[in-house]
Enzyme design. Structure first.
Site, mmCIF file in Angstrom:
data_model
loop_
_atom_site.group_PDB
_atom_site.id
_atom_site.type_symbol
_atom_site.label_atom_id
_atom_site.label_comp_id
_atom_site.label_asym_id
_atom_site.label_seq_id
_atom_site.Cartn_x
_atom_site.Cartn_y
_atom_site.Cartn_z
ATOM 1 N N GLY A 36 -50.633 66.536 -141.769
ATOM 2 C CA GLY A 36 -51.783 67.344 -141.374
ATOM 3 C C GLY A 36 -51.568 68.841 -141.272
ATOM 4 O O GLY A 36 -52.484 69.616 -141.507
ATOM 5 N N GLU A 64 -48.303 72.035 -135.352
ATOM 6 C CA GLU A 64 -49.160 70.843 -135.391
ATOM 7 C C GLU A 64 -50.557 71.207 -135.882
ATOM 8 O O GLU A 64 -51.034 72.319 -135.656
ATOM 9 C CB GLU A 64 -49.278 70.255 -133.975
ATOM 10 C CG GLU A 64 -48.388 69.056 -133.718
ATOM 11 C CD GLU A 64 -48.900 67.772 -134.373
ATOM 12 O OE1 GLU A 64 -49.617 67.837 -135.391
ATOM 13 O OE2 GLU A 64 -48.568 66.699 -133.856
ATOM 14 N N ASP A 65 -51.230 70.244 -136.507
ATOM 15 C CA ASP A 65 -52.608 70.474 -136.938
ATOM 16 C C ASP A 65 -53.575 70.385 -135.750
ATOM 17 O O ASP A 65 -54.324 71.303 -135.474
ATOM 18 C CB ASP A 65 -53.012 69.497 -138.053
ATOM 19 C CG ASP A 65 -52.788 68.023 -137.694
ATOM 20 O OD1 ASP A 65 -52.236 67.727 -136.612
ATOM 21 O OD2 ASP A 65 -53.164 67.165 -138.499
ATOM 22 N N ASP A 109 -54.890 65.829 -129.923
ATOM 23 C CA ASP A 109 -56.041 65.061 -129.456
ATOM 24 C C ASP A 109 -55.678 64.420 -128.119
ATOM 25 O O ASP A 109 -55.857 65.026 -127.063
ATOM 26 C CB ASP A 109 -56.396 64.028 -130.528
ATOM 27 C CG ASP A 109 -57.697 63.310 -130.246
ATOM 28 O OD1 ASP A 109 -58.356 63.639 -129.240
ATOM 29 O OD2 ASP A 109 -58.067 62.414 -131.024
ATOM 30 N N PHE A 135 -64.641 64.168 -134.856
ATOM 31 C CA PHE A 135 -63.568 64.005 -135.832
ATOM 32 C C PHE A 135 -63.706 65.076 -136.908
ATOM 33 O O PHE A 135 -64.762 65.235 -137.512
ATOM 34 C CB PHE A 135 -63.615 62.612 -136.461
ATOM 35 C CG PHE A 135 -62.310 62.243 -137.095
ATOM 36 C CD1 PHE A 135 -61.271 61.737 -136.330
ATOM 37 C CD2 PHE A 135 -62.098 62.443 -138.453
ATOM 38 C CE1 PHE A 135 -60.042 61.420 -136.909
ATOM 39 C CE2 PHE A 135 -60.872 62.137 -139.042
ATOM 40 C CZ PHE A 135 -59.852 61.622 -138.273
ATOM 41 N N VAL A 136 -62.640 65.840 -137.118
ATOM 42 C CA VAL A 136 -62.705 66.937 -138.071
ATOM 43 C C VAL A 136 -61.788 66.706 -139.275
ATOM 44 O O VAL A 136 -60.785 65.998 -139.190
ATOM 45 C CB VAL A 136 -62.354 68.294 -137.406
ATOM 46 C CG1 VAL A 136 -63.401 68.664 -136.368
ATOM 47 C CG2 VAL A 136 -60.968 68.265 -136.772
HETATM 48 P P1 IMP Z 1 -52.834 62.622 -130.705
HETATM 49 O O1 IMP Z 1 -51.557 61.856 -130.766
HETATM 50 O O2 IMP Z 1 -53.962 61.791 -130.152
HETATM 51 O O3 IMP Z 1 -52.723 63.947 -130.013
HETATM 52 O O4 IMP Z 1 -53.278 62.860 -132.209
HETATM 53 C C1 IMP Z 1 -52.668 63.791 -133.013
HETATM 54 C C2 IMP Z 1 -52.756 63.437 -134.474
HETATM 55 O O5 IMP Z 1 -53.917 62.639 -134.752
HETATM 56 C C3 IMP Z 1 -52.915 64.697 -135.294
HETATM 57 O O6 IMP Z 1 -51.680 65.204 -135.687
HETATM 58 C C4 IMP Z 1 -53.787 64.241 -136.445
HETATM 59 O O7 IMP Z 1 -52.993 63.783 -137.514
HETATM 60 C C5 IMP Z 1 -54.607 63.080 -135.886
HETATM 61 N N1 IMP Z 1 -55.963 63.504 -135.488
HETATM 62 C C6 IMP Z 1 -56.471 63.592 -134.230
HETATM 63 N N2 IMP Z 1 -57.746 64.001 -134.229
HETATM 64 C C7 IMP Z 1 -58.068 64.190 -135.533
HETATM 65 C C8 IMP Z 1 -59.277 64.646 -136.201
HETATM 66 O O8 IMP Z 1 -60.321 64.973 -135.604
HETATM 67 N N3 IMP Z 1 -59.205 64.717 -137.552
HETATM 68 C C9 IMP Z 1 -58.090 64.374 -138.274
HETATM 69 N N4 IMP Z 1 -56.949 63.973 -137.688
HETATM 70 C C10 IMP Z 1 -56.938 63.864 -136.332
HETATM 71 MG MG MG Z 2 -53.650 62.366 -139.630
#
Ligand code: IMP
Ligand code: MG
Length: 179
Positions: A44, A99-100, A103, A152-153
């Site tokens: 990402g 990081e992208d 969440d 969701f983006v």
């Molecule tokens: P976390 O572990 O819940 O913080 O999620 C982080 C990872 O989930 C990111 O590095 C993304 O790859 C993916 N992710 C979370 N939200 C989105 C979104 O809205 N669009 C696309 N990828 C997402």
């Molecule tokens: Mg992803």
């Protein structure tokens, strides 16, 4: 058709360029004379990483790490695994994770634990996007691009089931999901 799945453009190319430049300047000041190891979290963050390091005018090194937490779903599987590890040791290095999006914070807390166990001199995080519900102090992320709502983006590296990473802007995804 690509555009049918896009509800709204959140940040266009110009807004992203401006923000990335700002972050690059901030990071150049913070990491001056420290030769940081800048780690791109694949997949990402790949486009953000490329633009960000171009906006940093200090000596630095880069490496890549691939983790998977989502599979093909738009919901967290709750499982983080390392798909590709770093090529270089981080011991004694000033490390910057790129990081992208943060969440739930699950991926980041796993990464942080994993990298801290390797004894870096310091560990910082730069995320292009965080949710508006995220407590930045709690996750200790100092460098953030944009704060976004619970939608969701896609685009600028971010995917929905591996698609749309190539969009040059960030948009809200409204297409079919598998949940
Ligand atoms: P976390 O572990 O819940 O913080 O999620 C982080 C990872 O989930 C990111 O590095 C993304 O790859 C993916 N992710 C979370 N939200 C989105 C979104 O809205 N669009 C696309 N990828 C997402
Ligand atoms: Mg992803």
């Amino acid at each position: 058709m690509l555009l049918n799945d896009i509800q709204e453009i959140l940040y266009d190319e110009e807004q992203i360029r401006h923000k990335v430049k700002e972050l690059g300047q901030q990071l150049s000041r913070d990491f001056e004379n420290r030769n940081p190891l800048v780690i791109c979290i694949l997949k990402g963050a790949f486009i953000f990483m490329a633009d960000l390091v171009k906006a940093m005018d200090i000596p630095l090194e880069i490496d890549f790490m691939a983790v998977s937490s989502y599979g093909a779903s738009t919901k967290s599987s709750g499982v983080v695994k390392i798909v590709k590890d770093l090529d270089v040791p981080v011991e004694g290095r000033d490390v910057l994770i790129v990081e992208d999006i943060i969440d739930s914070g699950l991926t980041l807390s796993y990464l942080r634990r994993n990298l801290l166990a390797r004894n870096p001199a310091s560990l910082e995080v730069c995320a292009l996007l965080v949710r508006d519900t995220t407590d930045l102090d709690e996750i200790a992320v100092r460098h953030v691009g944009f704060t976004i709502p619970q939608k969701f983006v896609i685009g600028y590296g971010l995917d929905a089931a591996e698609r749309f990473r190539n969009l040059p802007y960030i948009a809200v995804y409204e297409g079919p999901t598998d949940h």
